[in-house]
Design a protein around this motif. Sequence first.
Motif, PDB file in Angstrom:
ATOM      1  N   SER A  32       1.563  14.431  -3.739  1.00 27.89           N
ATOM      2  CA  SER A  32       0.612  15.284  -2.998  1.00 27.89           C
ATOM      3  C   SER A  32       0.777  15.053  -1.499  1.00 27.89           C
ATOM      4  CB  SER A  32      -0.831  14.961  -3.416  1.00 27.89           C
ATOM      5  OG  SER A  32      -1.176  13.670  -2.938  1.00 27.89           O
ATOM      6  N   LYS A  33       0.447  16.089  -0.727  1.00 30.61           N
ATOM      7  CA  LYS A  33       0.651  16.033   0.722  1.00 30.61           C
ATOM      8  C   LYS A  33      -0.210  14.943   1.348  1.00 30.61           C
ATOM      9  CE  LYS A  33       0.202  18.792   4.895  1.00 30.61           C
ATOM     10  NZ  LYS A  33      -0.421  19.945   5.523  1.00 30.61           N
ATOM     11  N   ASN A  34      -1.490  14.832   0.920  1.00 28.71           N
ATOM     12  CA  ASN A  34      -2.414  13.861   1.523  1.00 28.71           C
ATOM     13  C   ASN A  34      -1.894  12.430   1.368  1.00 28.71           C
ATOM     14  OD1 ASN A  34      -4.067  15.919   2.207  1.00 28.71           O
ATOM     15  ND2 ASN A  34      -5.476  15.678   0.467  1.00 28.71           N
ATOM     16  N   LYS A  35      -1.435  12.135   0.157  1.00 22.65           N
ATOM     17  CA  LYS A  35      -0.967  10.766  -0.093  1.00 22.65           C
ATOM     18  C   LYS A  35       0.300  10.472   0.701  1.00 22.65           C
ATOM     19  CE  LYS A  35      -4.083   9.002  -2.656  1.00 22.65           C
ATOM     20  NZ  LYS A  35      -4.921   7.953  -2.062  1.00 22.65           N
ATOM     21  N   LEU A  80       8.523  -4.239  -1.687  1.00 22.08           N
ATOM     22  CA  LEU A  80       8.727  -3.040  -2.502  1.00 22.08           C
ATOM     23  C   LEU A  80       9.404  -3.452  -3.811  1.00 22.08           C
ATOM     24  CD1 LEU A  80      10.048  -0.654   0.277  1.00 22.08           C
ATOM     25  CD2 LEU A  80       7.735  -0.781  -0.627  1.00 22.08           C
ATOM     26  N   SER A  81       8.871  -2.982  -4.937  1.00 22.85           N
ATOM     27  CA  SER A  81       9.415  -3.397  -6.238  1.00 22.85           C
ATOM     28  C   SER A  81      10.716  -2.661  -6.521  1.00 22.85           C
ATOM     29  CB  SER A  81       8.416  -3.086  -7.347  1.00 22.85           C
ATOM     30  OG  SER A  81       8.326  -1.683  -7.505  1.00 22.85           O
ATOM     31  N   LEU A 138       0.906   4.443   6.962  1.00 19.91           N
ATOM     32  CA  LEU A 138       1.146   3.014   6.699  1.00 19.91           C
ATOM     33  C   LEU A 138       2.508   2.592   7.225  1.00 19.91           C
ATOM     34  CD1 LEU A 138      -0.249   2.939   3.054  1.00 19.91           C
ATOM     35  CD2 LEU A 138      -1.167   1.604   4.953  1.00 19.91           C
ATOM     36  N   PHE A 139       3.501   3.489   7.061  1.00 22.94           N
ATOM     37  CA  PHE A 139       4.851   3.148   7.538  1.00 22.94           C
ATOM     38  C   PHE A 139       4.865   3.036   9.064  1.00 22.94           C
ATOM     39  CE2 PHE A 139       9.121   4.283   9.014  1.00 22.94           C
ATOM     40  CZ  PHE A 139       9.844   3.246   8.414  1.00 22.94           C
ATOM     41  N   LEU A 170       0.829  -1.214   0.000  1.00 26.28           N
ATOM     42  CA  LEU A 170       0.000   0.000   0.000  1.00 26.28           C
ATOM     43  C   LEU A 170       0.859   1.258   0.000  1.00 26.28           C
ATOM     44  CD1 LEU A 170      -2.774  -1.155   2.496  1.00 26.28           C
ATOM     45  CD2 LEU A 170      -2.993  -0.888   0.015  1.00 26.28           C
ATOM     46  N   ILE A 171       2.037   1.205   0.651  1.00 27.44           N
ATOM     47  CA  ILE A 171       2.965   2.351   0.621  1.00 27.44           C
ATOM     48  C   ILE A 171       3.356   2.643  -0.828  1.00 27.44           C
ATOM     49  CG2 ILE A 171       5.377   3.004   1.113  1.00 27.44           C
ATOM     50  CD1 ILE A 171       5.010   1.676   3.889  1.00 27.44           C
ATOM     51  N   GLU A 172       3.737   1.577  -1.547  1.00 29.26           N
ATOM     52  CA  GLU A 172       4.162   1.771  -2.937  1.00 29.26           C
ATOM     53  C   GLU A 172       2.994   2.267  -3.796  1.00 29.26           C
ATOM     54  OE1 GLU A 172       6.123  -0.726  -6.670  1.00 29.26           O
ATOM     55  OE2 GLU A 172       6.334  -1.501  -4.646  1.00 29.26           O
TER      56      GLU A 172
END
Length: 1284
Positions: free
Chosen positions: A770-773, A811-812, A780-781, A759-761
């Motif tokens: 963007s700030k919200n994301k 993480l890819s 999440l971290f 979900l982080i990726e």
Amino acid sequence: MAQRILSLAAEEGPERLQEALQSLPEGELGDMVTRQALKGRETAALLRGIFKGSPCSQRSGVLRRLQVYKHCVPLVESGDLHLGKVSEIIGLLMLEARQLPGHALAELASLFVDVIKGGSLTNGKSLELFSTVLTALASSKENLAYGKGELNGEEFKKQLINTLCSSKWDPRCVIHLANMFRDIPLSGEELQFVVEKVLRMFSKLDLQEIPPLVYQLLLLSAKGSKKTVLEGIISFFNQLDKRQKEEQRVPESVDLEVATMPLDQLRHVEGTVILHIVSVINLDQDLGEELIRHLKTEQQKDPGRALCPFSVALLLSVAVKHRLQEQIFDFLKTSITRSCKDLQFLQASKFLQDLFPQQYDITAVILEVVKNSAFGWDHVTQGLVDLGFSLMESYEPKKPFGGKAADNNYGLSKMPAQQACRLGASILLETFKVHEPIRSDILEQVLNRVLTKAASPVSHFIDLLSNIVVSAPLVLQTSSSKVTETFDNLSFLPIDTVQGLLRAVQPLLKVSMSVRDSLILVLQKAIFSRQLDARKAAVAGFLLLLRNFKVLGSLSSSQCSQAIGATQVQADVHACYNSAANEAFCLEILGSLRRCLSQQADVRLMLYEGFYDVLRRNSQLASSIMETLLSQIKQYYLPQPDLLPPLKLEGCIMAQGDQIFLQEPLAHLLCCIQHCLAWYKSTVRLCQGAEDDEEEEEEEGVGFQQNFEEMLESVTRRMIKSELEDFELDKSADFSLSSGVGVKNNIYAIQVMGICEVLIEYNFNIGNFSKNKFEDVLGLFTCYNKLSEILKEKAGKNKSALSNKTARSFLSMGFVSTLLTALFRVLLWRYTSIPTVVEESGKKKGKSISLLCLEGLLRIFNTVQQLYSAKIPQFLQALDITDGDAEEADINVTEKAAFQIRQFQRSLVNQLSSAEDDFNAKETQSLITVLSTLSKLLDPASQQFLQFLTWTVKVCKENALEDISCCKGLLSLLFSVHVLYKSPVGLLRELAQDIHACLGDIDQDIELEGRCHFAVVNAKTAAPTVCLLVLGQVDKVLEEVDWLIKKLTSLGSDTSGNEKDPSQASNQTQALEKGVILQLGTLLTVYHELVQTALPAGSCVDTLLRSLSKTYAILTSLIKHYIQACRSSSNTIPGRLEKLVKLSGSHLTPQCYSFITYVQNIHSESLSFVEEKKKKKKEDEAAAVSTVMAKVLRETKPIPNLIFAIEQYEKFLIHLSKKSKVNLMQYMKLSTSRDFRINASVLDSALQERNSEDAENEPHNDQSSTAEQTDENQEPKKKRQRKK
């Protein structure tokens, strides 16, 4: 008249015949024989009649016979007679020759020699008679006149052969002469004359005439001189090959007199000669043994001459005979590894490179043999194939399958074996390309090894198979049955082997329908197998097929496409032509794979990891794959917007009895969805401007895209809100792997952490900064980090093997590289631009931000160098923002690396010049490691390299580093750079002087000058750090010197090769001798300092004693070399050697004995100290005493070895003195006897005790003995004082 002689010859009595013959005029007899022979009438009868009327008992008869012989020899050589008539005449003459007396035979033999000298031989038929004459002459007991003296028959024959071999031969008669000598009994010396003469004639003959001459020479070698014959043949073709290469390199040769030989003609002649040698070896096994013996000896002397393309091809042809195969392959494998080691040895030392500018590479030689074998050398191909497989099996990788790092390991011990294995693969691949008949055999053997060696690493065989298939997929169609047989065993192979094998044969699947169909049948059976590995193999196979059989309209993915050479065109045509069939075929496979979604976690995991690759390569399958993933995730997704947690984790596990297993790898499923969705969205954007025919399909696509986006958005929002208690994973939870609950919690924790990473990726990618994301990402971290900390804490308490394993990151690489690209520039800028002091506020517990930056940089530099060495220019280019548009060919790696080095140099200087409180040892150490890593990118011949070396020397001289690890890193860097510029012996001497000055002398009365070259050598670092580093580098120099002495010895014993250019060989020998003696001379001055240094007991003393033993052993090897040189020639020993011996006698041996005494004294002191403690506390100290005793014994063990080495050195010096008539022992002082040595101080105390008891009876003796003892004590002191 001829008729009359014939009729008279028919009578019984010879009287009338003799009279008739005597009445003939002088020339008439010869003319009559000529006329009769030309008419072809009864020539033999006429000759028999003449011989009947010319008995050897009469002088006139002998003269008449000689007249006939002298006339017949030119007659048969004239070419006027029919060959049958010639054979008839020669046969008769040979029969009658044995009746001739010795003087007549001698005259006849001399005639033949004159004929040969004059070049009158045309067909060589008369030489059969010459061999009979010489044989008869050898058995003659009669004394024959020769010059002014007399010789017997055997000696006369020897003189004739000597004269013959010293004279000029007509090239046309060489083959006839070689054939003739086979029929003559020859002594060893005579045979050597003949063989050498024939070999000298090679260069005067036309190339086509060489093979028959070689054959005659080989048959002649049955008598002896096998080594000379083989050496001559190999040397001749080696020279021809070199000349051919030179002509190819310089097409318009200045020397127009040398006729250019056609390459194909030369190769065919070489091939024929090899065949001749092999056929003779089949008849004479000793010749094969001699060939191997000769090449082994030559290889020690000059590998370039011993193992040239011709000799290697010859060995491989002989190796087909199994009796010699093992010997030959062992010899070749040893030679290959030795050549690789020598090359590596040379590359690591500028000193050696200067002495050996031309480096011999056997790898290139063997690959040249493969290239040459294209000219019809079918007899070599089987040997090449066997050698290739033998190398691959003998030096196969030892790491587990997939350990690619092994290929880039630069360790000295591993590299030769890896190079040998790669050479084996190259031999097989090139042989496969060149020789069509043997292709199926190579393919079959490779496939058999992949199947039978499944337990051991087979990556090298799979790589070879892949290269074979890529080189010729269409050609392989003829051998497709072998590939399909291999598919039947897929179920029994490890999954890694299956994946590698299928990837390797993938181009073949595109061009062969039968291979593809047989693979599908095997995979469909395997998918329902009871064995888990078989089902995994089936999934791997089906995913491969889906990736490579495109449906019409699929977009090609440039980053994933594989080039398969010229055959790609046909493969692509085939794919397009059958694209409709491909669609049905792919959908059928997808149906089979859907069934796997109800199987074990391992099988599902493979599917989730493979779907994304399938989608990228086969975009038309997007809707089917996305629907499958959507239906799968819906089983675990909770759609209610306020329900926490958003996913059903309990559905992901399965219990069997007491054990709990992961059933659904949910994090992998989400990861797959995230990647597929991202790819799908980017593809849709690409296609937005294109035609829009299939609206329904697009609506369907938009439908599942919206579903996935809403689902991921909801999961993100609810995961951030969720507490660990919602997953039953708070701090109080049980994470031990011994209980079912603990196992379940571990599975949950890993899944939750994975979901957070996915979900982080996802949010980072769609967030567009963007700030919200980014707040969502941080939320999440936080969840991930909490769980990670709990697991670390629990793992610390519970030290089980499994708990130490870090969970694989989701993480890819694309996401990580996006972060790293930004982060790397920040790291580089931040570290090289912001001083450490400024960022004090940013310090957390543990490491500073600067140190973290530096460690990140170091890891990146190391990774690029070790794994992506081919891309270093692009990497350095990417670091340099100012020069972004330069072409790859224009990138100067040295300049770019030097620019980066300068930045880190400034940082290191700042660190070293900072105040003691601000000095950060870890950061300094990391900086030194970064500089060391980057310095490997500099060209040693460049100005930048020299500047870096000068700077490193300056840093070592000016900075008194007291931190052990930093000092070690800095000096290791200095040595590694210095050795690529010149020999480090001068540097080592200065460091040894500094160590001596720092630690003091073993004689406490001596005060040393306060000299200091390198500030890095100080009281804290001198011992053991610097001392051990210096001794380690000294050992490397000793290894080089030892290697050189071996080369010297082989050059000294190589007399045969120096005939052509003895001055060149002599110059090389002198250069090597000079290099060896100068190196050893400087090393002796290094030891001179170290053995007088008061080193502390322990590793320094132990290493120094061992190093000294090695030095004396190498000095002994050098002396042995000169003893051998004195034996083989009357050379006197050079003045340099005398100086070296003098230096060893004055500056090393006496000091060695003093050092041994010092070592024994410090050990006896430690023992006496322990003994005193032992008396006080017997029980408590028993263990300590035994430990100290063991330590003392261990540390004094090298002393006897050193004394033995010194004595051996002196023993061989005596031998050399006798051989060279130079008294070298005058420089050596008499050695101290080690078997019995009076310890003056111990004896003194013992005598004093005894004298105090007997003082009343014998006072005079007490005084005298004390006086004597005082004298004994004083003498050594006087000797030691001289050293000031």
